[in-house]
Design a protein around this motif. Sequence first.
Motif, PDB file in Angstrom:
ATOM      1  N   SER A 112     -61.644  71.565 -21.994  1.00 22.93           N
ATOM      2  CA  SER A 112     -60.745  70.711 -22.777  1.00 22.93           C
ATOM      3  C   SER A 112     -61.510  69.813 -23.730  1.00 22.93           C
ATOM      4  O   SER A 112     -60.994  69.408 -24.774  1.00 22.93           O
ATOM      5  N   GLU A 168     -61.841  70.941 -27.390  1.00 27.79           N
ATOM      6  CA  GLU A 168     -60.676  70.963 -28.261  1.00 27.79           C
ATOM      7  C   GLU A 168     -60.228  69.574 -28.689  1.00 27.79           C
ATOM      8  O   GLU A 168     -59.249  69.433 -29.397  1.00 27.79           O
ATOM      9  N   GLU A 169     -60.936  68.545 -28.278  1.00 31.68           N
ATOM     10  CA  GLU A 169     -60.524  67.186 -28.595  1.00 31.68           C
ATOM     11  C   GLU A 169     -60.813  66.825 -30.049  1.00 31.68           C
ATOM     12  O   GLU A 169     -61.585  67.499 -30.732  1.00 31.68           O
ATOM     13  N   SER A 170     -60.201  65.719 -30.479  1.00 30.83           N
ATOM     14  CA  SER A 170     -60.498  65.201 -31.810  1.00 30.83           C
ATOM     15  C   SER A 170     -62.004  65.011 -31.974  1.00 30.83           C
ATOM     16  O   SER A 170     -62.681  64.560 -31.045  1.00 30.83           O
ATOM     17  N   SER A 206     -64.789  69.401 -33.277  1.00 32.37           N
ATOM     18  CA  SER A 206     -65.085  70.389 -34.319  1.00 32.37           C
ATOM     19  C   SER A 206     -65.136  69.749 -35.692  1.00 32.37           C
ATOM     20  O   SER A 206     -65.168  70.447 -36.705  1.00 32.37           O
ATOM     21  N   GLU A 244     -57.431  66.307 -33.543  1.00 33.48           N
ATOM     22  CA  GLU A 244     -56.802  67.246 -32.632  1.00 33.48           C
ATOM     23  C   GLU A 244     -55.362  67.541 -33.039  1.00 33.48           C
ATOM     24  O   GLU A 244     -54.671  66.686 -33.599  1.00 33.48           O
ATOM     25  N   TYR A 245     -54.923  68.739 -32.746  1.00 33.01           N
ATOM     26  CA  TYR A 245     -53.556  69.167 -33.024  1.00 33.01           C
ATOM     27  C   TYR A 245     -52.553  68.444 -32.111  1.00 33.01           C
ATOM     28  O   TYR A 245     -52.934  67.909 -31.075  1.00 33.01           O
ATOM     29  N   HIS A 289     -49.647  67.774 -29.256  1.00 34.72           N
ATOM     30  CA  HIS A 289     -49.378  68.353 -27.941  1.00 34.72           C
ATOM     31  C   HIS A 289     -47.904  68.207 -27.593  1.00 34.72           C
ATOM     32  O   HIS A 289     -47.237  67.248 -28.017  1.00 34.72           O
ATOM     33  N   ARG A 314     -52.449  75.846 -34.141  1.00 39.58           N
ATOM     34  CA  ARG A 314     -53.184  74.635 -33.763  1.00 39.58           C
ATOM     35  C   ARG A 314     -54.276  74.319 -34.787  1.00 39.58           C
ATOM     36  O   ARG A 314     -54.471  73.154 -35.143  1.00 39.58           O
ATOM     37  N   ARG A 315     -54.955  75.333 -35.251  1.00 41.03           N
ATOM     38  CA  ARG A 315     -55.994  75.117 -36.255  1.00 41.03           C
ATOM     39  C   ARG A 315     -55.379  74.566 -37.545  1.00 41.03           C
ATOM     40  O   ARG A 315     -55.906  73.613 -38.137  1.00 41.03           O
ATOM     41  N   SER A 373     -54.458  70.924 -37.055  1.00 35.80           N
ATOM     42  CA  SER A 373     -55.642  70.065 -37.075  1.00 35.80           C
ATOM     43  C   SER A 373     -56.118  69.832 -38.505  1.00 35.80           C
ATOM     44  O   SER A 373     -56.449  68.699 -38.889  1.00 35.80           O
TER      45      SER A 373
END
Length: 233
Positions: A167, A170-172, A175, A179-180, A182, A210-211, A214
């Motif tokens: 997890s 995938e957080e803010s 990358s 983050e997207y 929820h 989700r991408r 984001s």
Amino acid sequence: MTWRATVLTIFPEMFPGPLGMSLAGKALAESKWGLTTIDIRDFATNKHRSVDDTPAGGGAGMVMRADIAAAAIDAARAAIPSDAPTLYLSPRGRTLTQARVRELARGPGAILLCGRFEGIDQRVLDARNVEEVSIGDYVLSGGELAAQVLIDACVRLLPGVAGNESSLAEESFASGLLEYPHYTRPREFEGRAIPEVLLSGDHKAIATWRREQSEALTKVRRPDLWAEHAKKK
């Protein structure tokens, strides 16, 4: 070696504070990380345990003395690995980023110098090669809360602390993007439904959605992050 935070403060009773709860607190109890507080007043040289004096050149407030802060830093450094950085929580420091947090979490820990009053004598920061770090463009009464923020950010990245390690990826900021959104039950809330793609079972479509979310959020809310991300494409 256990990751350790050594906090230099005139208010050691503020720790562990919120760091003694939830994931960080459980990990602290299980010795997955360590916390040491050093009372800067223990290095005072008078019976009143004073650590500050009036600012050279005049002006309001008081300034923490270089000799006393240096003695506290030296005591902390004597007890931890030499490659642990000394950080001064200051609004004029470089803004703390997730990238810097990851670097700190990979190391042996950090010494965190918590200022009070109008600040700390510049000479000790220069003489002890202290890195100034800011958690945002605002001013707090002291560095203790900022130190707790930094420690929490690091501790949750340590092995075995977060539980679901995947997890974290995938957080803010992981990358370089926010983050997207929820969603969870109920399927509809006050006329607002969960996006159908999330209920489709199509994992590729969900990942694409989700991408896109984001990227859209980052463009609107953090154009600075988006500009940096775009350079890497």
